[in-house]
Motif scaffolding. Structure first.
Motif, PDB file in Angstrom:
ATOM      1  N   ILE A  19       0.835  -1.201   0.000  1.00  0.00           N
ATOM      2  CA  ILE A  19       0.000   0.000   0.000  1.00  0.00           C
ATOM      3  C   ILE A  19       0.870   1.251   0.000  1.00  0.00           C
ATOM      4  O   ILE A  19       0.616   2.203  -0.747  1.00  0.00           O
ATOM      5  N   ASN A  20       1.899   1.265   0.832  1.00  0.00           N
ATOM      6  CA  ASN A  20       2.809   2.416   0.856  1.00  0.00           C
ATOM      7  C   ASN A  20       3.510   2.603  -0.481  1.00  0.00           C
ATOM      8  O   ASN A  20       3.737   3.731  -0.930  1.00  0.00           O
ATOM      9  N   SER A  21       3.871   1.496  -1.129  1.00  0.00           N
ATOM     10  CA  SER A  21       4.539   1.574  -2.435  1.00  0.00           C
ATOM     11  C   SER A  21       3.599   2.168  -3.486  1.00  0.00           C
ATOM     12  O   SER A  21       4.012   2.995  -4.305  1.00  0.00           O
ATOM     13  N   VAL A  22       2.329   1.736  -3.465  1.00  0.00           N
ATOM     14  CA  VAL A  22       1.343   2.288  -4.387  1.00  0.00           C
ATOM     15  C   VAL A  22       1.197   3.791  -4.163  1.00  0.00           C
ATOM     16  O   VAL A  22       1.196   4.588  -5.116  1.00  0.00           O
ATOM     17  N   GLN A  23       1.103   4.188  -2.902  1.00  0.00           N
ATOM     18  CA  GLN A  23       0.954   5.613  -2.599  1.00  0.00           C
ATOM     19  C   GLN A  23       2.185   6.402  -3.042  1.00  0.00           C
ATOM     20  O   GLN A  23       2.059   7.531  -3.537  1.00  0.00           O
ATOM     21  N   SER A  24       3.364   5.823  -2.877  1.00  0.00           N
ATOM     22  CA  SER A  24       4.594   6.499  -3.310  1.00  0.00           C
ATOM     23  C   SER A  24       4.561   6.778  -4.806  1.00  0.00           C
ATOM     24  O   SER A  24       4.895   7.875  -5.265  1.00  0.00           O
ATOM     25  N   ILE A  25       4.147   5.777  -5.579  1.00  0.00           N
ATOM     26  CA  ILE A  25       4.099   5.927  -7.036  1.00  0.00           C
ATOM     27  C   ILE A  25       3.073   6.976  -7.438  1.00  0.00           C
ATOM     28  O   ILE A  25       3.336   7.831  -8.291  1.00  0.00           O
ATOM     29  N   LEU A  26       1.893   6.941  -6.814  1.00  0.00           N
ATOM     30  CA  LEU A  26       0.841   7.888  -7.170  1.00  0.00           C
ATOM     31  C   LEU A  26       1.178   9.313  -6.740  1.00  0.00           C
ATOM     32  O   LEU A  26       0.758  10.280  -7.386  1.00  0.00           O
ATOM     33  N   TYR A  72       6.501   7.754   0.086  1.00  0.00           N
ATOM     34  CA  TYR A  72       5.378   8.028   0.974  1.00  0.00           C
ATOM     35  C   TYR A  72       5.357   6.957   2.050  1.00  0.00           C
ATOM     36  O   TYR A  72       5.460   5.772   1.752  1.00  0.00           O
ATOM     37  N   ALA A  73       5.221   7.366   3.294  1.00  0.00           N
ATOM     38  CA  ALA A  73       5.289   6.387   4.391  1.00  0.00           C
ATOM     39  C   ALA A  73       4.223   6.672   5.424  1.00  0.00           C
ATOM     40  O   ALA A  73       4.510   6.989   6.567  1.00  0.00           O
ATOM     41  N   GLN A  74       2.968   6.576   4.997  1.00  0.00           N
ATOM     42  CA  GLN A  74       1.877   6.743   5.954  1.00  0.00           C
ATOM     43  C   GLN A  74       1.954   5.631   6.984  1.00  0.00           C
ATOM     44  O   GLN A  74       2.222   4.479   6.660  1.00  0.00           O
ATOM     45  N   TYR A  90      -7.707   8.709  -4.476  1.00  0.00           N
ATOM     46  CA  TYR A  90      -8.457   8.555  -5.713  1.00  0.00           C
ATOM     47  C   TYR A  90      -9.766   7.837  -5.355  1.00  0.00           C
ATOM     48  O   TYR A  90     -10.237   7.944  -4.221  1.00  0.00           O
ATOM     49  N   PRO A  91     -10.382   7.071  -6.253  1.00  0.00           N
ATOM     50  CA  PRO A  91     -11.608   6.374  -5.847  1.00  0.00           C
ATOM     51  C   PRO A  91     -11.329   4.966  -5.316  1.00  0.00           C
ATOM     52  O   PRO A  91     -12.145   4.069  -5.434  1.00  0.00           O
ATOM     53  N   PHE A  92     -10.137   4.741  -4.747  1.00  0.00           N
ATOM     54  CA  PHE A  92      -9.786   3.413  -4.227  1.00  0.00           C
ATOM     55  C   PHE A  92      -9.786   3.442  -2.696  1.00  0.00           C
ATOM     56  O   PHE A  92      -9.373   4.405  -2.084  1.00  0.00           O
ATOM     57  N   VAL A  93     -10.205   2.338  -2.122  1.00  0.00           N
ATOM     58  CA  VAL A  93     -10.066   2.147  -0.678  1.00  0.00           C
ATOM     59  C   VAL A  93      -9.305   0.844  -0.463  1.00  0.00           C
ATOM     60  O   VAL A  93      -9.740  -0.214  -0.922  1.00  0.00           O
ATOM     61  N   PHE A  94      -8.159   0.941   0.191  1.00  0.00           N
ATOM     62  CA  PHE A  94      -7.395  -0.252   0.552  1.00  0.00           C
ATOM     63  C   PHE A  94      -7.671  -0.585   2.012  1.00  0.00           C
ATOM     64  O   PHE A  94      -7.510   0.261   2.884  1.00  0.00           O
ATOM     65  N   ASN A  95      -8.074  -1.816   2.273  1.00  0.00           N
ATOM     66  CA  ASN A  95      -8.184  -2.313   3.649  1.00  0.00           C
ATOM     67  C   ASN A  95      -7.087  -3.333   3.896  1.00  0.00           C
ATOM     68  O   ASN A  95      -6.898  -4.260   3.110  1.00  0.00           O
ATOM     69  N   ASP A  96      -6.360  -3.155   4.987  1.00  0.00           N
ATOM     70  CA  ASP A  96      -5.255  -4.029   5.361  1.00  0.00           C
ATOM     71  C   ASP A  96      -5.576  -4.639   6.717  1.00  0.00           C
ATOM     72  O   ASP A  96      -5.769  -3.910   7.700  1.00  0.00           O
ATOM     73  N   ILE A  97      -5.690  -5.950   6.775  1.00  0.00           N
ATOM     74  CA  ILE A  97      -6.025  -6.609   8.047  1.00  0.00           C
ATOM     75  C   ILE A  97      -4.803  -7.302   8.622  1.00  0.00           C
ATOM     76  O   ILE A  97      -3.790  -7.468   7.953  1.00  0.00           O
ATOM     77  N   MET A  98      -4.904  -7.694   9.882  1.00  0.00           N
ATOM     78  CA  MET A  98      -3.802  -8.385  10.543  1.00  0.00           C
ATOM     79  C   MET A  98      -3.422  -9.644   9.774  1.00  0.00           C
ATOM     80  O   MET A  98      -4.240 -10.240   9.068  1.00  0.00           O
ATOM     81  N   GLY A  99      -2.161 -10.051   9.899  1.00  0.00           N
ATOM     82  CA  GLY A  99      -1.663 -11.193   9.153  1.00  0.00           C
ATOM     83  C   GLY A  99      -2.334 -12.502   9.530  1.00  0.00           C
ATOM     84  O   GLY A  99      -2.695 -12.728  10.687  1.00  0.00           O
ATOM     85  N   LEU A 100      -2.482 -13.358   8.527  1.00  0.00           N
ATOM     86  CA  LEU A 100      -3.024 -14.690   8.779  1.00  0.00           C
ATOM     87  C   LEU A 100      -1.958 -15.554   9.446  1.00  0.00           C
ATOM     88  O   LEU A 100      -0.807 -15.558   9.048  1.00  0.00           O
ATOM     89  N   SER A 101      -2.365 -16.271  10.456  1.00  0.00           N
ATOM     90  CA  SER A 101      -1.500 -17.244  11.123  1.00  0.00           C
ATOM     91  C   SER A 101      -2.426 -18.281  11.738  1.00  0.00           C
ATOM     92  O   SER A 101      -3.645 -18.061  11.822  1.00  0.00           O
ATOM     93  N   PRO A 102      -1.883 -19.427  12.183  1.00  0.00           N
ATOM     94  CA  PRO A 102      -2.762 -20.449  12.771  1.00  0.00           C
ATOM     95  C   PRO A 102      -3.602 -19.918  13.925  1.00  0.00           C
ATOM     96  O   PRO A 102      -4.723 -20.371  14.153  1.00  0.00           O
TER      97      PRO A 102
END
Length: 286
Positions: free
Chosen positions: A65-72, A77-79, A95-107
């Motif tokens: 997500i940070n990499s995408v924001q840096s390019i745009l 960019y390091a939110q 823009y008209p995008f919403v990124f949702n980032d959830i906690m990592g999957l683990s057992p």
């Protein structure tokens, strides 16, 4: 004398570099892809394209997500985003995008049922996931009446290319279960393979070798078979990590993936809009 894993990996990469790439990237014209992304607007005014990222701990979801924001933004960019141990449903909008980032999957990590609720738009932003219990309908973070903007339009699984072969079986099963639910909801699925420069020295030396290295293609094929995501929906990228300036090759790979994510998401939005119109017409005729 034994051979180390890194040495074996280097040997495999060296002996299986293709003369021609098996997938084409327009390395010289990232500007057209960048403009395409910046120009994207859903057909319906006020509609947002919601992208949900999930995957194992440390795979690089927040970094993507940070990499995408840096390019745009045209600069680094390091939110501040959730770290690997955070339980929050983080939202990033531009823009008209919403990124949702959830906690990592683990057992013992995020529950599959909560991810399924998020796909349907029932989980409000900033919800703190609970490893021991799923989100209940009487919780203030439960969205009882999700709108089209609350629902997920693209599910993105982020995977470290170095861990494909050694992924825990429980994590792999969670990814499969989430993917099956997304399919049931007609939500397209994409996989992002990160840290490709660490996976093979030939790619680290020249990122444009990404589609010439058989070793990486085999990792993509292995992941495709294991979780059921087609090869043409898997995109290898290198996230920005140590760099202080943008790099054209890094940008090209990320933009290629992002453009396909947007196209798939737009198809999803239009499909569900057409389904809703058809249902409305049917009810009217009744």
């Amino acid at each position: 004398m034994g051979v180390s894993f890194d040495s074996l990996k280097h040997l495999l990469c060296n002996v299986s570099v293709l003369r021609k790439p098996w997938r084409e990237i327009n390395w010289r014209d990232k500007q057209s892809d960048l403009q395409s992304v910046k120009d994207y607007r859903p057909q319906t005014d006020g509609q947002l394209l919601r992208i949900l990222l999930h995957g194992p701990v440390g795979a690089g979801k927040s970094s993507f997500i940070n990499s995408v924001q840096s390019i745009l933004h045209g600069r680094m960019y390091a939110q501040a985003l959730a770290d690997n141990t955070s339980h929050d449903l983080v939202v990033v909008t531009f823009y008209p995008f919403v990124f949702n980032d959830i906690m990592g999957l683990s057992p013992t990590g995020v529950q599959v049922d909560d991810v399924k609720l998020a796909l349907k738009g029932h989980v409000k932003d900033d919800y703190r996931f609970n490893r021991d219990s799923r989100l209940s309908e009487d919780d203030p973070f439960y969205n009882n009446h999700p709108t089209d903007n609350d629902k997920v339009h693209v599910l993105v699984c982020v995977i470290d290319a170095n861990t494909v072969t050694f992924m825990q079986q429980e994590v792999e099963e969670k990814i499969r279960q989430i993917r099956i639910e997304a399919t049931h909801l007609s939500i397209p699925q994409v996989a992002i393979l990160t840290k490709i420069d660490e996976a093979c020295p030939e790619i680290k030396e020249d990122l444009q070798n990404v589609y010439k290295v058989n070793y990486l293609k085999e990792k993509m094929e292995e992941f495709s078979v294991n979780v059921g995501i087609p090869m043409n929906c898997i995109f290898p990228v290198k996230n920005y990590h140590e760099e202080i300036n943008l790099n054209s090759d890094v940008d090209s790979l990320i933009l290629s993936a992002l453009k396909h994510i947007i196209n798939f998401g737009d198809d999803c939005i239009n499909f569900h809009k057409s389904q809703s119109r058809a249902m409305s017409c049917q009810n009217y005729n009744l």
